[in-house]
Write an enzyme that holds these catalytic residues in place. Structure first.
Site, short mmCIF file in Angstrom:
data_model
loop_
_atom_site.label_atom_id
_atom_site.label_comp_id
_atom_site.label_asym_id
_atom_site.label_seq_id
_atom_site.Cartn_x
_atom_site.Cartn_y
_atom_site.Cartn_z
N HIS A 12 -3.69 -1.05 -5.57
CA HIS A 12 -4.51 0.11 -5.99
C HIS A 12 -3.74 1.27 -6.65
O HIS A 12 -3.69 2.38 -6.12
CB HIS A 12 -5.36 0.64 -4.83
CG HIS A 12 -4.71 0.69 -3.47
ND1 HIS A 12 -3.55 1.37 -3.22
CD2 HIS A 12 -5.08 0.14 -2.29
CE1 HIS A 12 -3.24 1.24 -1.94
NE2 HIS A 12 -4.15 0.49 -1.36
N ASP A 22 -10.65 -3.52 -3.93
CA ASP A 22 -10.42 -2.79 -2.67
C ASP A 22 -11.76 -2.53 -1.98
O ASP A 22 -11.95 -1.48 -1.34
CB ASP A 22 -9.63 -1.49 -2.89
CG ASP A 22 -8.94 -1.01 -1.60
OD1 ASP A 22 -9.05 -1.71 -0.57
OD2 ASP A 22 -8.30 0.05 -1.63
N HIS A 77 0.91 -1.16 0.00
CA HIS A 77 0.00 0.00 0.00
C HIS A 77 0.94 1.20 0.00
O HIS A 77 1.55 1.51 1.02
CB HIS A 77 -0.87 -0.06 1.26
CG HIS A 77 -1.59 1.20 1.61
ND1 HIS A 77 -2.96 1.32 1.56
CD2 HIS A 77 -1.14 2.42 2.02
CE1 HIS A 77 -3.31 2.54 1.93
NE2 HIS A 77 -2.24 3.23 2.22
ZN LIG Z 1 -4.49 0.14 0.68
ZN LIG Z 2 -7.24 -1.96 0.81
#
Ligand SMILES: [Zn+2]
Ligand SMILES: [Zn+2]
Length: 429
Positions: free
Chosen positions: A238, A311, A186
């Site tokens: 993401h 997500d 992330h």
């Molecule tokens: Zn994330």
């Molecule tokens: Zn996530």
């Protein structure tokens, strides 16, 4: 959710998408005892098989969502493994990877086993847990990675937060390399983040606290270089920014073992959606500019971005109704992912139908070392029936998730998941 249990089922008149042979052809599919017994142009089968009319529909391998949040344990008011895996099936996802940022976090073998047991009880989409990289997601001490691998964890991530300490990230990569499992990053340099709106024209105009795209891309650059240095496998979660797409493309050309995912909202929406201050458009990383959106689509088209993940991040209505800067980021995504991608990627001709389905079905399994998604004879039935001509509206009363924080509620979309066949269980939607 109550599936029909069918010992013999004939999917008749459909068009089969074979991702291994890369063919799309008219064929009937006979499934017996949960396995694909025959795939032929025309199967004259009576023998008690339940016949499902698939005329005008496509049959593809079940999708896999390698990045979602099921909120159990800890926030069962927002989602549970049972409700989340039912919603996943309605979106065509036969397998999902819940991220470990639950309460408590999934950082032990026992916690991983708890998740898989809950999923077996629910008996909907299959669950492949992601374990924490560090204990309690604190970014300091390594979690019990080896023990979690033996319990079935398929990847490791401190998702929700980045691992700020480069030395800790290096150790995580080295440790995961020993087990040949990817580290899912992330990417977010916390010090650069003041809020969750893309820093630029819209954040200034609306007076929102913001995060620049470099908060994502700078972390991606560091992690790519650490992956190259350690020879470990890195997966960037993401992807929202053009600079990140460019870095991943560069890294792949260099031979770094890096893969990436993006989410439907990053190729469907831009920061312009924030104009109404609706927190259902608040996601982390934030929706960015049209140039970023186009770069994400180009990345999917040329394979720089391997996979599409949702997500899926459920939140209660009350929480999302808070002031924009205070509301939690994240939206639910299982039930709209396929249609949004079909609309934004296939109908626009950015990707072929097979390439699009491969981003949903083939890539996640490859990244996570699972057997390939298949419509071949002999494989277990894990099939999704798609109605590409359907137009449907995502109405609040059809949402299967316990939460309804989606900016797409009320939207009319093209292409939908009509049914899922998982072993001998048929789910119709
Ligand atoms: Zn994330
Ligand atoms: Zn996530």
């Amino acid at each position: 959710m109550n599936p029909e249990i069918l010992s013999r089922v004939l999917l008749q008149g459909g068009t089969v998408i074979d991702l291994q042979a890369r063919t799309v052809r008219r064929a009937d599919v006979l499934v017996a005892g949960g396995r694909i017994e025959k795939v032929e142009g025309s199967i004259e089968e009576v023998g008690g098989a339940e016949v499902i009319d698939c005329k005008g529909k496509h049959i593809a391998p079940g999708f896999m969502d390698m990045h979602c949040h099921l909120r159990e344990p800890g926030r069962e008011d927002e989602e549970t493994i049972a409700s989340g895996t039912a919603a996943a099936l309605a979106g065509g996802f036969t397998r999902v990877c819940p991220m470990p940022n639950t309460d408590p976090a999934i950082d032990t073998e026992a916690q991983v086993r708890f998740e898989t047991r809950r999923a077996e009880d629910a008996n909907c989409a299959r669950v492949h847990p992601v374990g924490c990289c560090t204990k309690g997601r604190q970014g300091k001490e390594l979690a019990e990675i080896g023990a979690m691998v033996s319990a079935g964890a398929v990847a490791f991530s401190d998702d929700g937060s980045a691992i700020a300490d480069a030395q800790v990230m290096r150790r995580v990569l080295e440790y995961c390399k020993a087990f040949d499992v990817p580290v899912i990053s992330h990417c977010e340099v916390k010090e650069l983040v003041e809020g969750i709106a893309n820093e630029g024209r819209m954040s200034t105009k609306l007076g929102l606290k913001s995060a620049p795209d470099v908060a994502e891309s700078a972390q991606a650059a560091r992690d790519i270089l650490l992956a190259e240095f350690t020879g470990a496998r890195l997966h960037i979660a993401h992807v929202s920014a053009k600079a990140t797409v460019d870095l991943i493309r560069w890294a792949k050309e260099r031979g770094v073992q890096v893969t990436a995912e993006t989410c439907p909202h990053y190729f469907t929406l831009t920061e312009d959606a924030l104009a109404g201050f609706d927190a259902n458009y608040k996601v982390n990383p934030p929706l960015r500019t049209e140039a970023d959106r186009r770069a994400v689509i180009a990345g999917l088209a040329d394979g720089t971005i391997d996979a599409i993940a949702t997500d899926h991040a459920p939140h209660l209505k009350g929480e999302k109704e808070a002031e924009f800067d205070a509301a939690p980021p994240g939206i639910i995504g299982f039930e709209t992912a396929f249609s949004l991608g079909y609309e934004q990627l296939v109908l626009t001709k950015a990707l072929s139908l097979t390439d699009y389905i491969a981003r949903l079905a083939t890539a996640p399994r490859r990244i996570l070392n699972l057997p390939a998604a298949s419509t071949a004879v002999g494989s277990e039935a894990e099939l999704v029936v798609l109605d590409l001509k359907a137009e449907w509206t995502y109405a609040p009363d059809r949402v299967l998730s316990l939460s309804r924080n989606s900016p797409f509620i009320g939207r009319t979309m093209r292409g939908r998941v009509a049914a899922v066949l998982l072993g001998d269980r048929l789910f119709r939607f």
